[in-house]
Design an enzyme around this catalytic site. Sequence first.
Site, PDB file in Angstrom:
ATOM      1  N   HIS A  55      -2.606   5.217 -10.888  1.00 41.24           N
ATOM      2  CA  HIS A  55      -2.486   6.864 -11.638  1.00 41.24           C
ATOM      3  C   HIS A  55      -1.856   6.453 -12.915  1.00 41.24           C
ATOM      4  CE1 HIS A  55       1.465   5.125 -10.714  1.00 41.24           C
ATOM      5  NE2 HIS A  55       1.097   4.806  -9.390  1.00 41.24           N
ATOM      6  N   HIS A  81       0.373   3.386 -13.792  1.00 42.02           N
ATOM      7  CA  HIS A  81      -0.531   2.116 -14.198  1.00 42.02           C
ATOM      8  C   HIS A  81      -1.165   2.200 -15.551  1.00 42.02           C
ATOM      9  CE1 HIS A  81      -0.848   2.276  -9.623  1.00 42.02           C
ATOM     10  NE2 HIS A  81      -0.491   1.176  -9.911  1.00 42.02           N
ATOM     11  N   LYS A 118       9.765   1.756 -12.151  1.00 40.38           N
ATOM     12  CA  LYS A 118       9.809   2.550 -11.011  1.00 40.38           C
ATOM     13  C   LYS A 118      10.164   1.672  -9.815  1.00 40.38           C
ATOM     14  CE  LYS A 118       7.016   4.057  -7.832  1.00 40.38           C
ATOM     15  NZ  LYS A 118       7.311   3.504  -6.443  1.00 40.38           N
TER      16      LYS A 118
END
Length: 274
Positions: free
Chosen positions: A27, A30, A142
């Site tokens: 996504h 990345h 994250k």
Amino acid sequence: MKLCRRASELAEYTGTVGFVPTMGALHEGHLSLVKACREACDTTVVSIFVNPTQFNDPKDLESYPRTEAADLELLEEAGVDFVFAPSVAEIYPEPDTRVFDFGGLDRVMEGEHRPGHFNGVGQVVSRLFEIVRPHRAFFGEKDFQQLAIIRHMVAQLGLPIEITGCPIVRDRDGLARSSRNALLLPEHRAAAPHIYEVLSEAARSLRGAVSVAEAKRRIAEQIDANPLLKTEYVEIATADTLQPATEWGDSSGDLRCFVAVQAGAVRLIDNVAI
Ligand code: PAF
């Protein structure tokens, strides 16, 4: 772009080699790592490998999204030089029995709630580093705890690899991009941005206004006010050691608030500076 299934196919590198390890189901998060890597390095290598040793729950491993054909298209468009997409046997010709000591970084938060997870991450990332031999590697914030653990491991093993952390990429509604978001049912996807709303409001208003313990309690209460979300933990910890804070201290930016939240069958994590 060259697709390699075997370690021996990863040769003929030139210049500074940058590496982005992934488990696929790619996504924007990345792709931001790939972009940072391409800007900083001459050769960009991306791995796609769903690492069984880091899943403490076999159901989670089974349901983890796998979208290799689409991933390869995205990586080709993004200008990647090498994709390494090995089999389990290629990474682990024999069972990996190594046990890492991450100096306590792995005993809190994700480490406490997902026993063995970070040991598996250490196994696969060290193995991938050994195969890819990058000069630099890029990881998303994250997984802030994972990033801290990898920095620790690289220092501990004396590996000549520069680790770069890249900021969290969010959807327009604030939800942190994650491969697991694809597994959310529509009602849980609609509820999930509430997590970041609560975290951003907490970062604006709670530091110094109430005690750390009260801030954690309020954050959990506010997230759980949405009946489709269930907080697993809220932690406020120092950004470098990841040890839980009991007081706010006096320099902003040194603390982060970390949460894990169950949204239906999907477990989401997020963190902000507080
Ligand atoms: O963050 C991930 O996707 C994985 O933990 C990693 C670093 C690729 C290791 O499997």
